[in-house]
Design a protein around this motif. Sequence first.
Motif, PDB file in Angstrom:
ATOM      1  N   UNK A  58      36.935  32.162  53.037  1.00  0.00           N
ATOM      2  CA  UNK A  58      38.208  32.339  53.754  1.00  0.00           C
ATOM      3  C   UNK A  58      37.996  32.661  55.223  1.00  0.00           C
ATOM      4  N   UNK A  59      36.881  32.201  55.802  1.00  0.00           N
ATOM      5  CA  UNK A  59      36.608  32.393  57.220  1.00  0.00           C
ATOM      6  C   UNK A  59      36.223  33.799  57.593  1.00  0.00           C
ATOM      7  N   UNK A  60      35.874  34.650  56.611  1.00  0.00           N
ATOM      8  CA  UNK A  60      35.589  36.061  56.884  1.00  0.00           C
ATOM      9  C   UNK A  60      34.114  36.377  56.648  1.00  0.00           C
ATOM     10  N   UNK A  61      33.568  37.248  57.507  1.00  0.00           N
ATOM     11  CA  UNK A  61      32.213  37.779  57.335  1.00  0.00           C
ATOM     12  C   UNK A  61      32.231  39.264  57.646  1.00  0.00           C
ATOM     13  N   UNK A  62      32.018  40.154  56.634  1.00  0.00           N
ATOM     14  CA  UNK A  62      31.895  39.840  55.204  1.00  0.00           C
ATOM     15  C   UNK A  62      33.181  39.234  54.640  1.00  0.00           C
ATOM     16  N   UNK A  63      33.090  38.719  53.434  1.00  0.00           N
ATOM     17  CA  UNK A  63      34.227  38.077  52.815  1.00  0.00           C
ATOM     18  C   UNK A  63      35.243  39.069  52.290  1.00  0.00           C
ATOM     19  N   UNK A  64      36.356  38.577  51.729  1.00  0.00           N
ATOM     20  CA  UNK A  64      37.438  39.459  51.276  1.00  0.00           C
ATOM     21  C   UNK A  64      37.010  40.354  50.117  1.00  0.00           C
ATOM     22  N   UNK A  65      37.596  41.546  50.069  1.00  0.00           N
ATOM     23  CA  UNK A  65      37.357  42.467  48.963  1.00  0.00           C
ATOM     24  C   UNK A  65      38.277  42.118  47.797  1.00  0.00           C
ATOM     25  N   UNK A 139      20.036  30.301  50.209  1.00  0.00           N
ATOM     26  CA  UNK A 139      20.108  31.603  50.883  1.00  0.00           C
ATOM     27  C   UNK A 139      21.521  31.857  51.421  1.00  0.00           C
ATOM     28  N   UNK A 140      22.519  31.242  50.792  1.00  0.00           N
ATOM     29  CA  UNK A 140      23.879  31.332  51.314  1.00  0.00           C
ATOM     30  C   UNK A 140      24.452  32.738  51.233  1.00  0.00           C
ATOM     31  N   UNK A 141      23.897  33.605  50.363  1.00  0.00           N
ATOM     32  CA  UNK A 141      24.489  34.941  50.269  1.00  0.00           C
ATOM     33  C   UNK A 141      24.272  35.754  51.536  1.00  0.00           C
ATOM     34  N   UNK A 142      23.477  35.259  52.488  1.00  0.00           N
ATOM     35  CA  UNK A 142      23.330  35.956  53.772  1.00  0.00           C
ATOM     36  C   UNK A 142      24.689  36.184  54.417  1.00  0.00           C
ATOM     37  N   UNK A 143      25.602  35.234  54.268  1.00  0.00           N
ATOM     38  CA  UNK A 143      26.940  35.363  54.865  1.00  0.00           C
ATOM     39  C   UNK A 143      28.064  35.212  53.846  1.00  0.00           C
ATOM     40  N   UNK A 144      27.752  34.762  52.636  1.00  0.00           N
ATOM     41  CA  UNK A 144      28.782  34.583  51.611  1.00  0.00           C
ATOM     42  C   UNK A 144      28.689  35.764  50.644  1.00  0.00           C
ATOM     43  N   UNK A 145      29.394  36.836  50.963  1.00  0.00           N
ATOM     44  CA  UNK A 145      29.385  38.036  50.126  1.00  0.00           C
ATOM     45  C   UNK A 145      30.572  38.922  50.471  1.00  0.00           C
ATOM     46  N   UNK A 146      30.919  39.802  49.526  1.00  0.00           N
ATOM     47  CA  UNK A 146      32.009  40.752  49.726  1.00  0.00           C
ATOM     48  C   UNK A 146      32.025  41.767  48.586  1.00  0.00           C
ATOM     49  N   UNK A 147      32.909  42.738  48.699  1.00  0.00           N
ATOM     50  CA  UNK A 147      32.946  43.836  47.730  1.00  0.00           C
ATOM     51  C   UNK A 147      33.929  43.549  46.594  1.00  0.00           C
ATOM     52  N   UNK A 148      33.687  44.217  45.460  1.00  0.00           N
ATOM     53  CA  UNK A 148      34.630  44.273  44.336  1.00  0.00           C
ATOM     54  C   UNK A 148      34.945  45.739  44.098  1.00  0.00           C
ATOM     55  N   UNK A 149      36.221  46.107  44.207  1.00  0.00           N
ATOM     56  CA  UNK A 149      36.648  47.481  43.961  1.00  0.00           C
ATOM     57  C   UNK A 149      37.459  47.497  42.672  1.00  0.00           C
ATOM     58  N   UNK A 150      36.915  48.177  41.657  1.00  0.00           N
ATOM     59  CA  UNK A 150      37.597  48.283  40.361  1.00  0.00           C
ATOM     60  C   UNK A 150      38.105  49.713  40.238  1.00  0.00           C
ATOM     61  N   UNK A 151      39.396  49.877  40.358  1.00  0.00           N
ATOM     62  CA  UNK A 151      39.990  51.204  40.248  1.00  0.00           C
ATOM     63  C   UNK A 151      40.149  51.606  38.786  1.00  0.00           C
ATOM     64  N   UNK A 152      40.162  52.909  38.493  1.00  0.00           N
ATOM     65  CA  UNK A 152      40.416  53.341  37.113  1.00  0.00           C
ATOM     66  C   UNK A 152      41.801  52.900  36.652  1.00  0.00           C
ATOM     67  N   UNK A 153      42.017  52.922  35.358  1.00  0.00           N
ATOM     68  CA  UNK A 153      43.345  52.638  34.837  1.00  0.00           C
ATOM     69  C   UNK A 153      44.347  53.612  35.443  1.00  0.00           C
ATOM     70  N   UNK A 154      45.602  53.169  35.572  1.00  0.00           N
ATOM     71  CA  UNK A 154      46.642  54.045  36.096  1.00  0.00           C
ATOM     72  C   UNK A 154      46.714  55.320  35.265  1.00  0.00           C
ATOM     73  N   UNK A 155      46.748  56.449  35.938  1.00  0.00           N
ATOM     74  CA  UNK A 155      46.828  57.727  35.263  1.00  0.00           C
ATOM     75  C   UNK A 155      45.495  58.328  34.890  1.00  0.00           C
TER      76      UNK A 155
END
Length: 565
Positions: A58-65, A139-155
Amino acid sequence: MGYYSSCSSYYSWVHILILATFFVAPDVVQCRVRHYKFDVVTKNTSRLCSSKPIVTVNGKFPGPTVYAREDDTVLIRVVNKVKYNVSIHWHGIRQLRTGWSDGPAYITQCPIRPGHSFLYNFTLTGQRGTLWWHAHILWLRATVHGAIVILPKLGVPYPFPKPDHEAVLILAEWWKSDTEAIINEALKSGLAPNVSDAHTINGHPGPLANCSTGGFRLGVEPGKTYMLRLVNAALNEELFFRIAGHTLTVVEVDATYVKPFKTDTVLIAPGQTTNVIVSADQSAGRYMLTASTFMDSPIAVDNNTATATLHYSGTLSSTPTVLTATPPLNATPVANKFTNSLRALNSAKYPANVPLKVDHSLLFTVGLGINPCPSCKPANGSRVVASINNVTFVMPKIALLQAHVFNIPGVFTTDFPGNPPAPFNYTGPPPSNLATSSGTKLYRLAYNSTVQLVLQDTGIIAPENHPLHLHGFNFFAVGRGLGNYNPNVDPKNFNLVDPVERNTIGVPSGGWVAIRFRADNPGVWFMHCHLEVHTTWGLKMAFLVDNGSGPNESILPPPSDLPKC
């Protein structure tokens, strides 16, 4: 943004603008399905005074979370709009029965060809915390990478005081030249590739690099607490992380909770994630953040330090930045102190279910070798290779999982050795023969069997720390030591009560680490060094886990849009 959702109340545009400042924990509603679209595109960049085009999402470095909650299903359509074949790995996601969406090219899928797309579909079963995604081809992961944020279940609260705000910080490496050209030239010559030109924090090197592009700035308010979600996306180097004048409380690694402890320095290897809490409890001002290299063996590295600033609200722009010294390059005691402090939370809600009975006791040597290469003139007719148990892995031309499920003959064998075929003094003088064998060999495991795997570094060419990543599983790091592993003595000191649970582990330079896991996930699962140069040289293998007998113990059928080789 490249995002759409089946939940109408997901993010407002105001939420998206706030999240861009990196400091408001997203209030993600309870939702069954998260939808994302990843367009893999080329974009020009002026980072580090270089205008080279880079491959991005998506044109971002790092990529979207990617944001979701525990037990959500995530659908991510990846559209390949570049000239390279592409695949994306969701690093640390268990992929229970959904190995087709794991992502490593030619292991669980054929790559996505230019002009094609693939829908990754997986559920975040029993997982919460920080993980990441990255390209898993070339070696594309040099610039093709981003975070994954997994939040706990609600409550469901964090098992520690909830911070006021959160931020994602991605540590990485940068080359002024095209990374594919760099590794291709290295493979042609038989020599090691050029090291990176700088390290970055959220895509910025900071003013310590020889380029005046500035650095990343984190704004904080006095008296507030912040959880920093750290990701090491570097290709080839372990990194130390520090914040001048501030103490860091470690609460999670690789999306598993740990017993909180305080430190001034975090060690994070390529592939690993670490969550720390920092209190904005200092005088108003600007404080330096640093990401610097750790390497305790005689290997060429990029020794440039990436910097950013922690900026208190109300601080004048003329206020000098409070600096911090970085640990020495070979600060093994600093690294060991951090690693030895990690313990699983092991609470009633988050128990450490360490396998106590072992069905497979394996010893894998990991290290380098030298094989003949008549065309490698710069290396005098030889090339550097890497191996596990002296087997340099040969990538297949058909995805291993596809070959397994559809019984395609001739793609792989299941005779990967469970122990070194020719034992020697692994941490002593190298043997006279430095050559390795080659093959596409897998190690077969029955469903739900238990594994103890000792990973032993070798001193061939040089001892070196190897961050090993296992796909499809978490594992417990039950033991660690220097020298050669002794099966009669070392297990007596194993921690089987609260060992840290991870998906990526550093094999210490000149030493060993022991891990345990349960093979409760059918499919073909890659294990490899997360130093990209070593993976390229062949330091990789795969486990084949058979289906079980129950209705939920078999890999699901392949998706209809699975890419073709």
